[in-house]
Design an enzyme around this catalytic site. Structure first.
Site, PDB file in Angstrom:
ATOM      1  CG  ASP A   1       3.045   0.440   7.790  1.00 16.44           C
ATOM      2  OD1 ASP A   1       2.708  -0.127   6.739  1.00 16.44           O
ATOM      3  OD2 ASP A   1       2.297   0.544   8.779  1.00 16.44           O
TER       4      ASP A   1
ATOM      5  CG  HIS B   1      -0.340   0.088   2.540  1.00 12.56           C
ATOM      6  ND1 HIS B   1      -0.009   1.278   3.133  1.00 12.56           N
ATOM      7  CD2 HIS B   1       0.004  -0.886   3.429  1.00 12.56           C
ATOM      8  CE1 HIS B   1       0.505   1.051   4.331  1.00 12.56           C
ATOM      9  NE2 HIS B   1       0.523  -0.250   4.536  1.00 12.56           N
TER      10      HIS B   1
ATOM     11  CD  GLU C   1      -4.352  -2.719   3.245  1.00 11.15           C
ATOM     12  OE1 GLU C   1      -4.562  -3.768   3.875  1.00 11.15           O
ATOM     13  OE2 GLU C   1      -4.884  -2.482   2.147  1.00 11.15           O
ATOM     14  CD  GLU C   2      -1.749   2.398   7.637  1.00 12.97           C
ATOM     15  OE1 GLU C   2      -2.414   1.930   8.577  1.00 12.97           O
ATOM     16  OE2 GLU C   2      -0.553   2.128   7.450  1.00 12.97           O
TER      17      GLU C   2
ATOM     18  CD  GLU D   1       1.499  -3.678   6.187  1.00 13.48           C
ATOM     19  OE1 GLU D   1       1.564  -2.800   7.061  1.00 13.48           O
ATOM     20  OE2 GLU D   1       0.946  -3.521   5.081  1.00 13.48           O
TER      21      GLU D   1
ATOM     22  CG  ASP E   1      -2.922   4.032   2.677  1.00 17.18           C
ATOM     23  OD1 ASP E   1      -2.549   3.043   2.021  1.00 17.18           O
ATOM     24  OD2 ASP E   1      -3.656   3.941   3.675  1.00 17.18           O
TER      25      ASP E   1
END
Length: 236
Positions: free
Chosen positions: A34, A5, A68-69, A91, A7
């Site tokens: 992350d 991801h 994703e967050e 991840e 974001d």
């Protein structure tokens, strides 16, 4: 498929969060770990495969998703159009290769009171005070969840109060209070467990206090999953 991801979580109170800084061979900045590092690894692996000619058959999909967050709308949209025989999600996971992940549910709790001027205290019903009782029960539930025997990879279920707001002005009793909470789930827990737990707490409190008028609704959820280690490629 390589999937990661783009974001990040918030940047409040951070100075120049998206200006990367390198110190002693490490890169610092919001999202460096992350998970821009994982996305960069995906791109480099794809470049290496393309330049070396090592991938003789098939197709490599590099998927960089959004949101994703929060609600994972990027991943949801991805799987409607694309499929793969195998996938690696880069991840960060404390350098542990894992075939499973926690799920989550976001629940919205609404507590209604009675708005009135502070001079008319006999008619006021403070929605914020009553939400405090809900929070107390949720804190106990979180303690009980985290006291369970942990899953060897996923750990224990947990929950936290993410956002809370209520009231309208200083001089009146608040007639509303809204809590958004996130419940982390592990493999084996039902999809509606967070909502059922919240509803059970509200029902018990309503028995104690007839003036408590509260409701809960599930905003969205994603199930925990565990991919069997013995799975093989459909084309193998």
């Amino acid at each position: 498929m390589f999937c990661g991801h783009l974001d990040t979580v918030g940047v409040e109170r951070m100075n120049s969060p998206f200006d990367p800084v390198e110190r002693e061979g490490r890169l610092y900045g919001r999202g460096a770990g992350d998970m821009k590092g994982g996305v960069a690894a995906m791109i480099e692996a794809a470049r290496s495969l393309a330049n070396s000619g090592a991938m003789k058959v098939g197709r490599l999909i590099v998927a960089a998703v959004v949101d994703e967050e929060y609600a994972s709308i990027g991943a949801e949209s991805l799987v409607k159009t694309w499929s793969a025989d195998a996938a690696i999600v880069t991840e960060p996971n404390r350098l542990v290769v894992s075939n499973r992940a926690q799920g989550f549910s976001v629940v919205d709790d609404h507590n209604q009171g009675t708005r009135c001027p502070r001079q008319s205290t006999f008619r006021g019903r403070d929605a914020i005070f009553r939400m405090g009782r809900v929070l107390s029960h949720l804190e106990k539930l979180d303690h009980d969840l985290q006291s369970q025997t942990p899953h060897p990879v996923l750990g224990t279920p947990s929950l936290h109060g993410s956002l809370i707001e209520g009231g309208r002005e200083l001089s009146t009793y608040p007639d509303r209070c809204v809590l958004k909470m996130e419940r982390r789930t592990i493999v084996g827990e039902s999809a509606d467990i967070a909502l059922r737990e919240a509803e059970d707490i509200l029902a018990a409190l309503a028995q104690e206090d007839p003036d408590l008028h509260a409701s809960a609704q599930l905003m969205f959820s994603r199930p925990a999953y565990e991919t069997p280690k013995s799975m093989t490629c459909r084309r193998c």
